[in-house]
Write an enzyme that holds these catalytic residues in place. Structure first.
Site, mmCIF file in Angstrom:
data_model
loop_
_atom_site.group_PDB
_atom_site.id
_atom_site.type_symbol
_atom_site.label_atom_id
_atom_site.label_comp_id
_atom_site.label_asym_id
_atom_site.label_seq_id
_atom_site.Cartn_x
_atom_site.Cartn_y
_atom_site.Cartn_z
ATOM 1 N N GLY A 63 -20.622 6.590 2.952
ATOM 2 C CA GLY A 63 -19.444 6.872 2.121
ATOM 3 C C GLY A 63 -19.861 6.827 0.665
ATOM 4 O O GLY A 63 -20.410 5.816 0.207
ATOM 5 N N LYS A 123 0.853 -1.194 0.000
ATOM 6 C CA LYS A 123 0.000 0.000 0.000
ATOM 7 C C LYS A 123 0.878 1.228 0.000
ATOM 8 O O LYS A 123 1.994 1.204 0.537
ATOM 9 C CB LYS A 123 -0.880 0.026 1.258
ATOM 10 C CG LYS A 123 -2.136 0.852 1.097
ATOM 11 C CD LYS A 123 -3.138 0.090 0.258
ATOM 12 C CE LYS A 123 -4.500 0.692 0.239
ATOM 13 N NZ LYS A 123 -5.486 -0.276 -0.223
ATOM 14 N N GLY A 170 -17.928 7.680 -2.315
ATOM 15 C CA GLY A 170 -16.866 7.800 -3.319
ATOM 16 C C GLY A 170 -17.112 6.764 -4.404
ATOM 17 O O GLY A 170 -18.251 6.337 -4.626
ATOM 18 N N ASN A 171 -16.044 6.317 -5.054
ATOM 19 C CA ASN A 171 -16.181 5.367 -6.157
ATOM 20 C C ASN A 171 -16.996 4.136 -5.751
ATOM 21 O O ASN A 171 -18.012 3.806 -6.375
ATOM 22 C CB ASN A 171 -14.771 4.960 -6.645
ATOM 23 C CG ASN A 171 -14.827 3.826 -7.659
ATOM 24 O OD1 ASN A 171 -15.118 2.680 -7.315
ATOM 25 N ND2 ASN A 171 -14.581 4.125 -8.918
ATOM 26 N N ALA A 172 -16.589 3.460 -4.665
ATOM 27 C CA ALA A 172 -17.242 2.197 -4.293
ATOM 28 C C ALA A 172 -18.699 2.430 -3.892
ATOM 29 O O ALA A 172 -19.603 1.708 -4.340
ATOM 30 C CB ALA A 172 -16.469 1.517 -3.168
ATOM 31 N N GLY A 173 -18.955 3.423 -3.070
ATOM 32 C CA GLY A 173 -20.312 3.698 -2.596
ATOM 33 C C GLY A 173 -21.264 4.046 -3.736
ATOM 34 O O GLY A 173 -22.393 3.554 -3.793
#
Ligand code: GLU
Length: 416
Positions: A217, A105, A219-222
């Site tokens: 949340g 990471k 963002g992209n995933a949400g």
């Protein structure tokens, strides 16, 4: 226990798995620590003409199963311990998805919301110049994560190719399609999570098309979870969504496409027509069938776990639930789909991206989604089987599957 930082939590989770598996001491100790870690000091010229100095990181946790793999986060609260924890979770994530990769990471402590595109490009290139010698398809392959985008991946790839002097698209994944990105990478994290929910509904005998759901949340995933939940599961009612500036609720249902459009237009979910405001904290405690924690770590803790009412918690975020909360949720019968299983769709399609880059031959979106479904379903099945055998919660079961696989690779290499 609530005082633990994310890396201490990651170590504690491993300790529980090691104990349950009866892992030998040397292997356990080896898996408690990153194999390598780097800290970079990054001077970047800002638009006002002054130089600002940023702190950057890359942690290569364990590469026994293959080259290190994992995203880069840009966040004001990033520290070496958050990056270490996330690198550990990447190791378990690639193992549970049975990818021939290790875990890594990266991060930069910064606030991208206050930076211009030019400043972001210079920071991206500075990070890559510092990290380049440690990266490459056979060493370590970064990708996007919180607040990093396909455009940032494109700048980093370009910088890397300038340094090595030849084409090397596989050095980074999550690239734009025009630069060797993969079909289906953009929504892969959420898609994998929804496939897990589908499998969880089967074992819990819940009709997924009738589920209510809430997303913390956005963002992209949400955002992709909002729409894909209904598309893949054939129905379901979205009742609440939130982002870092607050949330909105409508018990009668929120149109997923329209709330995503509102977020993209205004930068927030707040003020979405036909909804009432709700806090992030209250959203987590809603009486819904499926909760998607999709923001950051440490939001479900010993303090609020007893108030969580969902049947399934699908962790699209990394590290949203503390160990204390895990025990409480298990006691209450909440099925937690642990982060490194539930959000492994992102790295799985990153792996497909690398494979396509190496072959220089590209797959259709249907092919990507089909292969992803197979990988995620196999991972869920392995974890669920372990959960039944070990009579524990899904997170510990997922650890037991992953730790067994990584430990086997370390032993075969003669490291322990
Ligand atoms: N950052 C994502 C994760 O946490 C994706 C990593 C990758 O694609 O390598 O899984």
């Amino acid at each position: 226990m609530s005082e633990m930082n994310p890396f201490q939590i990651a170590q504690h989770q491993l300790d529980m798995a090691a104990k349950k598996l009866g892992l030998d001491e040397a292997t356990h100790e080896l898996l408690r620590w990153p194999m390598r870690e780097f800290r970079f000091t990054l001077p970047v010229r800002m638009d006002n003409g002054k130089v600002k100095v940023f702190q950057g990181y890359r942690v290569q946790y364990n590469d026994a199963r293959g080259p290190n793999k994992g995203g880069i986060r840009w966040h004001p609260d990033e520290t070496i311990d958050t990056v270490r924890a996330l690198a550990a979770w990447m190791t378990w994530k690639t193992a549970v998805a049975d990818l021939p990769l290790g875990g890594g990471k990266g991060g930069v402590t910064c606030n991208p919301k206050e930076m211009s595109d030019g400043e972001k490009e210079r920071l991206a290139r500075a990070w890559m110049r510092a990290a380049a010698r440690e990266l490459g398809v056979h060493r370590d392959v970064p990708a996007p994560d919180v607040y990093t985008t396909p455009q940032i991946m494109a700048w980093m790839m370009d910088e890397y190719e300038h340094i090595v002097g030849h084409s090397h698209p596989g050095v980074i994944t999550g690239k734009p399609l025009a630069l060797g990105g993969s079909q289906g990478r953009h929504d892969a994290t959420a898609r994998g999570g929804v496939y897990c929910v589908r499998e969880a509904c089967k074992v819990k005998s819940i009709d997924p098309s009738k589920c209510t759901y809430a997303i913390q949340g956005f963002g992209n995933a949400g955002q992709y979870a909002a729409t894909l939940h209904r598309e893949i599961l054939g129905g379901g009612k979205l009742v609440a969504v939130s982002d870092s500036s607050g949330g909105v609720i409508n018990r009668g249902g929120i149109d997923p496409e329209r709330v995503v459009a509102h977020k993209l237009e205004t930068g927030k979910v707040a003020g979405f027509p036909g909804t009432e405001p709700i806090t992030n904290e209250a959203l987590l405690e809603l009486d819904v069938d499926v909760l998607y924690p999709s923001a950051l770590e440490g939001v479900i803790t010993g303090k609020n776990a007893k108030n969580i009412k969902c049947k399934i918690s699908c962790e699209l975020a990394n590290g949203p639930t503390t160990p204390e909360a895990d025990d409480i949720l298990f006691g209450k019968g909440v099925m937690v789909l642990p982060d490194f299983l539930a959000n492994s769709g992102g790295v799985t399609v990153s792996y497909f991206e690398q494979v396509q880059n190496t072959y220089n031959y590209y797959w259709s979106r249907d092919d990507v989604n089909q292969q992803l479904d197979r990988k995620i379903t196999d991972a869920f099945t392995a974890v669920h089987k372990m959960q039944q055998q070990a009579k524990t919660h899904m997170r510990l079961a997922a650890y037991m599957v992953s730790v067994t696989r990584v430990a086997e690779a370390c032993k075969l290499r003669g490291w322990v």
